[in-house]
Motif scaffolding. Structure first.
Motif, PDB file in Angstrom:
ATOM      1  N   UNK A  92     -32.062 -28.433  30.049  1.00 34.07           N
ATOM      2  CA  UNK A  92     -31.771 -28.776  28.736  1.00 34.07           C
ATOM      3  C   UNK A  92     -32.698 -28.798  27.712  1.00 34.07           C
ATOM      4  N   UNK A  93     -32.422 -28.437  26.389  1.00 35.59           N
ATOM      5  CA  UNK A  93     -33.215 -28.582  25.170  1.00 35.59           C
ATOM      6  C   UNK A  93     -32.221 -28.939  24.227  1.00 35.59           C
ATOM      7  N   UNK A  94     -32.608 -30.241  23.562  1.00 33.15           N
ATOM      8  CA  UNK A  94     -31.568 -30.523  22.391  1.00 33.15           C
ATOM      9  C   UNK A  94     -32.209 -30.152  20.950  1.00 33.15           C
ATOM     10  N   UNK A  95     -31.284 -29.435  20.072  1.00 34.83           N
ATOM     11  CA  UNK A  95     -31.638 -29.071  18.939  1.00 34.83           C
ATOM     12  C   UNK A  95     -30.683 -29.629  17.894  1.00 34.83           C
ATOM     13  N   UNK A  96     -31.034 -30.605  17.081  1.00 34.19           N
ATOM     14  CA  UNK A  96     -29.931 -30.954  15.993  1.00 34.19           C
ATOM     15  C   UNK A  96     -28.749 -31.514  16.577  1.00 34.19           C
ATOM     16  N   UNK A  97     -28.933 -32.305  17.785  1.00 31.05           N
ATOM     17  CA  UNK A  97     -27.635 -32.773  18.545  1.00 31.05           C
ATOM     18  C   UNK A  97     -26.822 -31.977  19.183  1.00 31.05           C
ATOM     19  N   UNK A  98     -27.099 -30.540  19.377  1.00 31.91           N
ATOM     20  CA  UNK A  98     -26.440 -29.850  20.113  1.00 31.91           C
ATOM     21  C   UNK A  98     -27.355 -29.451  21.306  1.00 31.91           C
ATOM     22  N   UNK A  99     -26.805 -29.249  22.540  1.00 31.32           N
ATOM     23  CA  UNK A  99     -27.327 -29.058  23.861  1.00 31.32           C
ATOM     24  C   UNK A  99     -27.374 -27.659  24.324  1.00 31.32           C
ATOM     25  N   UNK A 100     -28.530 -27.195  24.719  1.00 25.46           N
ATOM     26  CA  UNK A 100     -28.862 -25.687  25.075  1.00 25.46           C
ATOM     27  C   UNK A 100     -29.369 -25.903  26.471  1.00 25.46           C
ATOM     28  N   UNK A 101     -29.501 -24.834  27.229  1.00 28.92           N
ATOM     29  CA  UNK A 101     -29.969 -24.707  28.684  1.00 28.92           C
ATOM     30  C   UNK A 101     -30.754 -23.531  28.585  1.00 28.92           C
ATOM     31  N   UNK A 102     -32.001 -23.682  28.469  1.00 26.44           N
ATOM     32  CA  UNK A 102     -32.912 -22.820  28.414  1.00 26.44           C
ATOM     33  C   UNK A 102     -33.825 -22.302  29.906  1.00 26.44           C
ATOM     34  N   UNK A 103     -33.997 -21.237  30.241  1.00 25.17           N
ATOM     35  CA  UNK A 103     -34.556 -20.668  31.442  1.00 25.17           C
ATOM     36  C   UNK A 103     -35.610 -19.580  30.844  1.00 25.17           C
ATOM     37  N   UNK A 104     -36.594 -19.407  31.749  1.00 24.45           N
ATOM     38  CA  UNK A 104     -37.667 -18.428  31.606  1.00 24.45           C
ATOM     39  C   UNK A 104     -37.612 -17.326  32.797  1.00 24.45           C
ATOM     40  N   UNK A 105     -37.681 -16.070  32.854  1.00 18.60           N
ATOM     41  CA  UNK A 105     -37.620 -15.131  33.400  1.00 18.60           C
ATOM     42  C   UNK A 105     -39.090 -15.152  34.131  1.00 18.60           C
ATOM     43  N   UNK A 106     -39.207 -15.178  35.380  1.00 19.70           N
ATOM     44  CA  UNK A 106     -40.494 -15.097  36.127  1.00 19.70           C
ATOM     45  C   UNK A 106     -41.102 -13.725  36.185  1.00 19.70           C
ATOM     46  N   UNK A 107     -40.031 -12.893  35.787  1.00 21.70           N
ATOM     47  CA  UNK A 107     -40.706 -11.180  36.066  1.00 21.70           C
ATOM     48  C   UNK A 107     -41.659 -11.196  34.961  1.00 21.70           C
ATOM     49  N   UNK A 108     -41.879 -11.852  33.924  1.00 19.23           N
ATOM     50  CA  UNK A 108     -42.980 -11.633  32.780  1.00 19.23           C
ATOM     51  C   UNK A 108     -44.172 -11.862  33.511  1.00 19.23           C
ATOM     52  N   UNK A 109     -45.094 -11.005  33.315  1.00 18.69           N
ATOM     53  CA  UNK A 109     -46.498 -11.381  33.946  1.00 18.69           C
ATOM     54  C   UNK A 109     -47.253 -12.456  33.145  1.00 18.69           C
ATOM     55  N   UNK A 110     -46.963 -12.617  31.871  1.00 15.48           N
ATOM     56  CA  UNK A 110     -47.468 -13.609  31.116  1.00 15.48           C
ATOM     57  C   UNK A 110     -47.007 -14.890  31.281  1.00 15.48           C
ATOM     58  N   UNK A 111     -46.088 -15.066  31.971  1.00 20.15           N
ATOM     59  CA  UNK A 111     -45.461 -16.516  31.931  1.00 20.15           C
ATOM     60  C   UNK A 111     -46.252 -16.975  33.143  1.00 20.15           C
ATOM     61  N   UNK A 112     -46.777 -18.523  32.922  1.00 17.84           N
ATOM     62  CA  UNK A 112     -47.724 -19.301  33.954  1.00 17.84           C
ATOM     63  C   UNK A 112     -46.694 -20.620  34.054  1.00 17.84           C
ATOM     64  N   UNK A 113     -46.402 -20.578  35.578  1.00 18.78           N
ATOM     65  CA  UNK A 113     -45.659 -21.649  35.854  1.00 18.78           C
ATOM     66  C   UNK A 113     -46.484 -23.037  36.198  1.00 18.78           C
ATOM     67  N   UNK A 114     -45.792 -24.041  36.003  1.00 18.85           N
ATOM     68  CA  UNK A 114     -46.711 -25.270  36.328  1.00 18.85           C
ATOM     69  C   UNK A 114     -45.924 -26.167  37.351  1.00 18.85           C
ATOM     70  N   UNK A 115     -46.527 -27.376  38.044  1.00 17.71           N
ATOM     71  CA  UNK A 115     -46.015 -28.006  39.023  1.00 17.71           C
ATOM     72  C   UNK A 115     -45.382 -29.542  38.104  1.00 17.71           C
ATOM     73  N   UNK A 116     -46.061 -29.764  37.057  1.00 17.09           N
ATOM     74  CA  UNK A 116     -45.574 -30.900  36.392  1.00 17.09           C
ATOM     75  C   UNK A 116     -44.210 -30.853  35.728  1.00 17.09           C
ATOM     76  N   UNK A 117     -43.917 -31.825  35.133  1.00 11.85           N
ATOM     77  CA  UNK A 117     -42.579 -31.713  34.203  1.00 11.85           C
ATOM     78  C   UNK A 117     -42.736 -31.905  32.628  1.00 11.85           C
ATOM     79  N   UNK A 118     -44.063 -31.891  32.292  1.00 13.30           N
ATOM     80  CA  UNK A 118     -44.177 -32.263  30.815  1.00 13.30           C
ATOM     81  C   UNK A 118     -43.704 -31.023  30.137  1.00 13.30           C
ATOM     82  N   UNK A 119     -43.461 -31.017  29.015  1.00 14.97           N
ATOM     83  CA  UNK A 119     -43.031 -29.588  28.316  1.00 14.97           C
ATOM     84  C   UNK A 119     -44.235 -29.029  27.481  1.00 14.97           C
ATOM     85  N   UNK A 120     -44.749 -27.915  27.871  1.00 19.19           N
ATOM     86  CA  UNK A 120     -45.603 -27.254  27.615  1.00 19.19           C
ATOM     87  C   UNK A 120     -45.475 -25.941  26.459  1.00 19.19           C
ATOM     88  N   UNK A 121     -44.110 -25.576  26.164  1.00 20.60           N
ATOM     89  CA  UNK A 121     -43.706 -24.449  25.582  1.00 20.60           C
ATOM     90  C   UNK A 121     -42.352 -24.810  24.589  1.00 20.60           C
TER      91      UNK A 121
END
Length: 161
Positions: A92-121
């Motif tokens: 879930x990502x909220x923008x101006x009261x609207x709800x969107x669901x955003x995912x990242x494709x792990x195929x991209x070699x520059x994407x770094x995954x983390x264990x905690x849930x704090x937003x970084x991007x």
């Protein structure tokens, strides 16, 4: 594989060109109309995609995309992020009261995954959502051709008489 955006520690585009070789972007109806004259659009099950030539996107020029600004498909502008109207709570990502669901494709070699849930991007996700809704401009999501270089026009399909 797609992961919720909150699991992403960092991402940046270094113009490696891997997405242009592996990813097959789906086109919106409007994008299809803009690109159909190039001969590089295919239809599968009522949906339109850019057709690969020699295992890569025909618009790939070196490691960059020759389609810039309004010609570049939304799926390419937002890669590796995918914006949806429905999804899991963690996406879930909220923008101006609207709800969107955003995912990242792990195929991209520059994407770094983390264990905690704090937003970084969050700012990158905000840009992806703004592009998805048609209210934003591309600034940090994909590598772009420098202003000093003249963007190429998409190739036109040759018609034999």
């Amino acid at each position: 594989m797609h992961v919720p955006w909150r699991r992403v520690a960092s991402w940046h585009c270094n113009a490696c060109g891997m997405c242009c070789r592996v990813y097959t972007p789906r086109l919106t109806a409007y994008e299809y109309l803009k690109l159909r004259g190039t001969g590089f659009v295919i239809e599968k099950a009522g949906r339109f995609y850019i057709r690969k030539i020699g295992g890569k996107c025909p618009f790939q020029s070196g490691r960059l995309c020759s389609l810039q600004n309004d010609l570049k498909p939304l799926a390419c502008k937002t890669f590796p992020f995918v914006v949806r109207r429905k999804g899991e709570e963690e996406g879930l990502f909220e923008l101006n009261g609207d709800e969107f669901y955003v995912y990242a494709d792990t195929f991209c070699p520059n994407l770094k995954i983390k264990r905690d849930r704090r937003p970084a991007v969050a700012e990158l996700v905000r840009e992806a959502v703004m592009l998805f809704t048609g209210r934003g401009r591309l600034s940090r999501l994909t590598a772009t051709i420098p202003e000093t270089a003249k963007p190429q026009q998409p190739p036109r399909r040759l018609v034999m008489a």
